[in-house]
Design a protein around this motif. Sequence first.
Motif, PDB file in Angstrom:
ATOM      1  N   GLU A  59      30.847  52.018  33.625  1.00  0.00           N
ATOM      2  CA  GLU A  59      32.307  51.891  33.714  1.00  0.00           C
ATOM      3  C   GLU A  59      32.974  53.262  33.679  1.00  0.00           C
ATOM      4  O   GLU A  59      33.909  53.532  34.441  1.00  0.00           O
ATOM      5  N   ASP A  60      32.509  54.137  32.781  1.00  0.00           N
ATOM      6  CA  ASP A  60      33.091  55.482  32.672  1.00  0.00           C
ATOM      7  C   ASP A  60      32.944  56.261  33.982  1.00  0.00           C
ATOM      8  O   ASP A  60      33.893  56.896  34.451  1.00  0.00           O
TER       9      ASP A  60
ATOM     10  N   LYS B 268      23.886  50.727  40.428  1.00  0.00           N
ATOM     11  CA  LYS B 268      25.193  50.095  40.267  1.00  0.00           C
ATOM     12  C   LYS B 268      26.328  51.026  40.699  1.00  0.00           C
ATOM     13  O   LYS B 268      27.266  50.626  41.386  1.00  0.00           O
TER      14      LYS B 268
ATOM     15  N   LYS C 299      28.392  51.055  29.232  1.00  0.00           N
ATOM     16  CA  LYS C 299      29.625  51.846  29.113  1.00  0.00           C
ATOM     17  C   LYS C 299      29.620  52.995  30.111  1.00  0.00           C
ATOM     18  O   LYS C 299      30.655  53.332  30.704  1.00  0.00           O
TER      19      LYS C 299
ATOM     20  N   LYS D 104      32.525  55.219  37.032  1.00  0.00           N
ATOM     21  CA  LYS D 104      33.365  54.689  38.120  1.00  0.00           C
ATOM     22  C   LYS D 104      34.819  55.114  37.970  1.00  0.00           C
ATOM     23  O   LYS D 104      35.527  55.322  38.950  1.00  0.00           O
ATOM     24  N   ILE D 105      35.273  55.280  36.726  1.00  0.00           N
ATOM     25  CA  ILE D 105      36.662  55.690  36.476  1.00  0.00           C
ATOM     26  C   ILE D 105      36.814  57.205  36.585  1.00  0.00           C
ATOM     27  O   ILE D 105      37.730  57.722  37.234  1.00  0.00           O
TER      28      ILE D 105
END
Length: 299
Positions: free
Chosen positions: A42-43, A69, A39, A45-46
Amino acid sequence: MNTSFYIVEDDKVVQNILKRIIEKNDLGDIIGSSNDGGKAIEDIKILKPDIVLVDLLLPTVDGIKIVSKVKETHEDVTFIMISQVSSEEMISKAYKNGIEFFISKPINVIEVITVIEKIKEKVNMSKVIQSFEDALKGIRRIDHVPTEKKSKEHSNEDKIEKVLAQLGILGEAGVKDIMEIILWIIEHMEEGKNNLPKYKLSDIYKYLCDKYSEEEGISTNTSAIEQRVRRSSIKALKNIANMGIENPENEIFVKYSSTLFNFKEVRNQMNFARGESDQSGKVNIKKFIEGIIIDIKDE
């Protein structure tokens, strides 16, 4: 704009300690946190935080994997790793994958604050350099119509500002003094030649005192000017050393580490910043000034 933070830590107690340290010491804004590595990737990157505090040992996806990553697509995100792991091999692997600093658990509040402030300085410097480069690109895009050629002095000022921006010191108090010193030396160089005139910095400091008084009504003294120039040049040395620690192949580091400074002193400052030496680097003001002049004359 405040520095933004994201925390990746599966221990809620440690997560709350880090949040309190950041908030209590006004170090920036926490824009997210997670106890799950997948999680978190993803967080991050946003949300695109400036600094991520990440634990090494996490369930499902470990801290090193998170760093590698994220770095694939967001190189400008800075990672500080916090862990109780003492394995030199693991710590070395973390640095190779892109962390900026490693802090050992248990948490030492003073160490966390010191490291964050040091990293914040580098992040802010990078932002200044990036904004300057973006501004230059914008000027080039809109300035496609030929205009009257700028004056020689104005052109030199632009070149000097560019160098000082790359060094991350445009906001320093001594920048104006450095600019005036360089312009004075260039003005006294023989026309058509790159030979530097004979001069004493103390004489130029006196000249600036008189100039500031006559033109701007500002009363100062040579010691104040000398201290401003020295503090600004030392800040430039620190910034260059930090660039070298982060990436020895950084173009700005490679270009200026030996032309504006004695590389031995840059290395001393790098060792000092890493905590490997108690002796920081020193600056030769003349070399610093004349290095900038040689650089802008070679453009």
